[in-house]
Scaffold this active site. Structure first.
Site, PDB file in Angstrom:
ATOM      1  N   LYS A   1      59.699   1.650 -45.546  1.00 54.02           N
ATOM      2  CA  LYS A   1      58.561   2.455 -45.091  1.00 54.02           C
ATOM      3  C   LYS A   1      58.706   2.869 -43.632  1.00 54.02           C
ATOM      4  O   LYS A   1      59.489   2.308 -42.872  1.00 54.02           O
ATOM      5  CB  LYS A   1      57.250   1.706 -45.373  1.00 54.02           C
ATOM      6  CG  LYS A   1      56.933   1.775 -46.868  1.00 54.02           C
ATOM      7  CD  LYS A   1      55.585   1.268 -47.241  1.00 54.02           C
ATOM      8  CE  LYS A   1      55.392   1.492 -48.757  1.00 54.02           C
ATOM      9  NZ  LYS A   1      54.317   0.697 -49.314  1.00 54.02           N
TER      10      LYS A   1
ATOM     11  N   ARG B   1      57.829  -6.011 -53.160  1.00 55.85           N
ATOM     12  CA  ARG B   1      58.243  -4.810 -53.900  1.00 55.85           C
ATOM     13  C   ARG B   1      59.302  -4.101 -53.067  1.00 55.85           C
ATOM     14  O   ARG B   1      59.007  -3.657 -51.957  1.00 55.85           O
ATOM     15  CB  ARG B   1      56.996  -3.938 -54.112  1.00 55.85           C
ATOM     16  CG  ARG B   1      57.226  -2.678 -54.922  1.00 55.85           C
ATOM     17  CD  ARG B   1      55.909  -1.912 -55.098  1.00 55.85           C
ATOM     18  NE  ARG B   1      56.131  -0.687 -55.827  1.00 55.85           N
ATOM     19  CZ  ARG B   1      56.594   0.432 -55.291  1.00 55.85           C
ATOM     20  NH1 ARG B   1      56.874   0.489 -54.009  1.00 55.85           N
ATOM     21  NH2 ARG B   1      56.781   1.509 -56.035  1.00 55.85           N
TER      22      ARG B   1
HETATM   23  N1  PMM Z   1      54.111   1.581 -52.184  1.00 53.81           N
HETATM   24  C1  PMM Z   1      54.518   2.697 -52.815  1.00 53.81           C
HETATM   25  C2  PMM Z   1      54.304   2.878 -54.192  1.00 53.81           C
HETATM   26  N2  PMM Z   1      53.686   1.917 -54.922  1.00 53.81           N
HETATM   27  N3  PMM Z   1      52.655  -0.189 -55.041  1.00 53.81           N
HETATM   28  C3  PMM Z   1      52.211  -1.296 -54.435  1.00 53.81           C
HETATM   29  N4  PMM Z   1      51.584  -2.249 -55.143  1.00 53.81           N
HETATM   30  N5  PMM Z   1      52.399  -1.515 -53.098  1.00 53.81           N
HETATM   31  C4  PMM Z   1      53.011  -0.615 -52.303  1.00 53.81           C
HETATM   32  O1  PMM Z   1      53.131  -0.852 -51.088  1.00 53.81           O
HETATM   33  C5  PMM Z   1      53.476   0.609 -52.908  1.00 53.81           C
HETATM   34  C6  PMM Z   1      53.272   0.777 -54.303  1.00 53.81           C
HETATM   35  C7  PMM Z   1      55.205   3.770 -52.033  1.00 53.81           C
HETATM   36  O2  PMM Z   1      56.537   3.450 -51.814  1.00 53.81           O
HETATM   37  P1  PMM Z   1      57.763   4.004 -52.735  1.00 53.81           P
HETATM   38  O3  PMM Z   1      57.662   5.508 -52.718  1.00 53.81           O
HETATM   39  O4  PMM Z   1      58.979   3.496 -52.066  1.00 53.81           O
HETATM   40  O5  PMM Z   1      57.606   3.476 -54.113  1.00 53.81           O
END
Ligand code: PMM
Length: 284
Positions: free
Chosen positions: A223, A263
């Site tokens: 991020k 994650r």
């Molecule tokens: N961040 C993204 C997408 N889904 N879900 C949860 N639970 N927590 C997060 O911080 C989160 C998420 C965005 O990041 P990505 O585009 O790398 O998936």
């Protein structure tokens, strides 16, 4: 690190932080958009994540990068359903990253074992009533509004206290809708209506969020706030592909703080880090 109710035994019994591998089946996610856009390469990628040590593979069809607009339900289902089916058939435990009850329902019917909703049930009025009809565990992330406006919503006097209160309100709303709070995992939503200092404050005070009594999931991987931390001499954020080591450091610290799950995009080093954290925490 207590697991939520409703997880398959193999995941519920883990004695360490769970590692969730990210599989964005989108053309436009901020760091991996377009890389696994067709079902076959996405399933291949999900199997690789699992082989590398992901306990769960989190399949998402809608980008939530800052500024992103919404896509239709049909487009979202068209992106994710075949991938969920393919991974389930391959024996890979899957979670579905969606804000929509209809998508969650189709994917849970196809064998997904967890619903990950970045809106905490606020984007789709059908999500909470649907959750009340089943017993799948549910990630309620802290969310203040859609990606195209969230940058404007990053205003806090005390980010930890406010995120904590807003997450507590989600547990209240879920309970009121008839969803057992024991099924719920909370997530501070790093980068969602948060500026860099907000993300660091939340990470530093995970204990305050843990006081809500629910398992925590943390998503820091690649991020922007990591890019800002690692900015070069000109102040430019470090590009996505140079942020994984910092993300792994967050995994180690968050796991040492006792979070239930992390994650991440690349799982190998995070898997090692959660083992380090377990050994760290086990010492008398
Ligand atoms: N961040 C993204 C997408 N889904 N879900 C949860 N639970 N927590 C997060 O911080 C989160 C998420 C965005 O990041 P990505 O585009 O790398 O998936």
């Amino acid at each position: 690190m207590r697991a939520p109710r409703g997880l398959p035994l193999a995941l519920a019994d883990l004695d360490r932080t769970l590692v969730m591998g990210i599989l964005n089946v989108t053309p436009d996610s901020f760091s991996d958009g377009g890389r696994w856009a067709d079902a076959e390469s996405a399933v291949e990628r999900g199997r690789r994540l699992h082989a590398d040590g992901a306990d769960l593979v989190d399949v998402g069809g809608e980008s939530t990068r800052p500024g992103a607009g919404r896509i239709s339900i049909d487009d979202e289902l068209g992106r994710v359903l075949a991938v969920v089916q393919g991974l389930v058939a391959a024996g890979v435990p899957v979670s579905i990253d969606t804000m929509r009850a209809q998508v969650a329902d189709a994917c849970v019917s196809a064998g997904a074992v967890l619903v990950n909703d970045v809106s905490g049930g606020r984007a789709d009025p059908g999500m909470l009533p649907w959750l009340a009809t089943c017993d799948v565990p549910y990630v309620a992330m802290h969310w203040r509004g859609p990606s195209d406006v969230m940058e404007d919503l990053a205003t806090y006097d005390d980010v930890v206290a406010e995120v904590r209160a807003e997450l507590a309100a989600r547990i209240g709303a879920l309970a009121e809708a008839g969803v057992d709070p024991e099924r719920v995992i909370l997530d501070p939503g790093l980068g969602f209506a948060k500026r860099s200092p907000h993300n660091w404050q939340l990470l530093r005070h995970l204990d305050a969020l843990a006081e809500l009594g629910r398992p925590l999931l943390v998503g820091a991987s690649r991020k922007r706030f990591l890019g800002d931390l690692l900015a070069d001499g000109t102040g430019e954020p470090r590009p996505f592909d140079g942020r994984d080591a910092a993300g792994d450091a967050v995994t180690a610290l968050a796991a040492a703080a006792g979070v239930w799950g992390v994650r991440v995009h690349e799982v190998g080093a995070s898997r090692d880090a959660v083992l380090v954290a377990r050994a760290w925490r086990e010492q008398p």
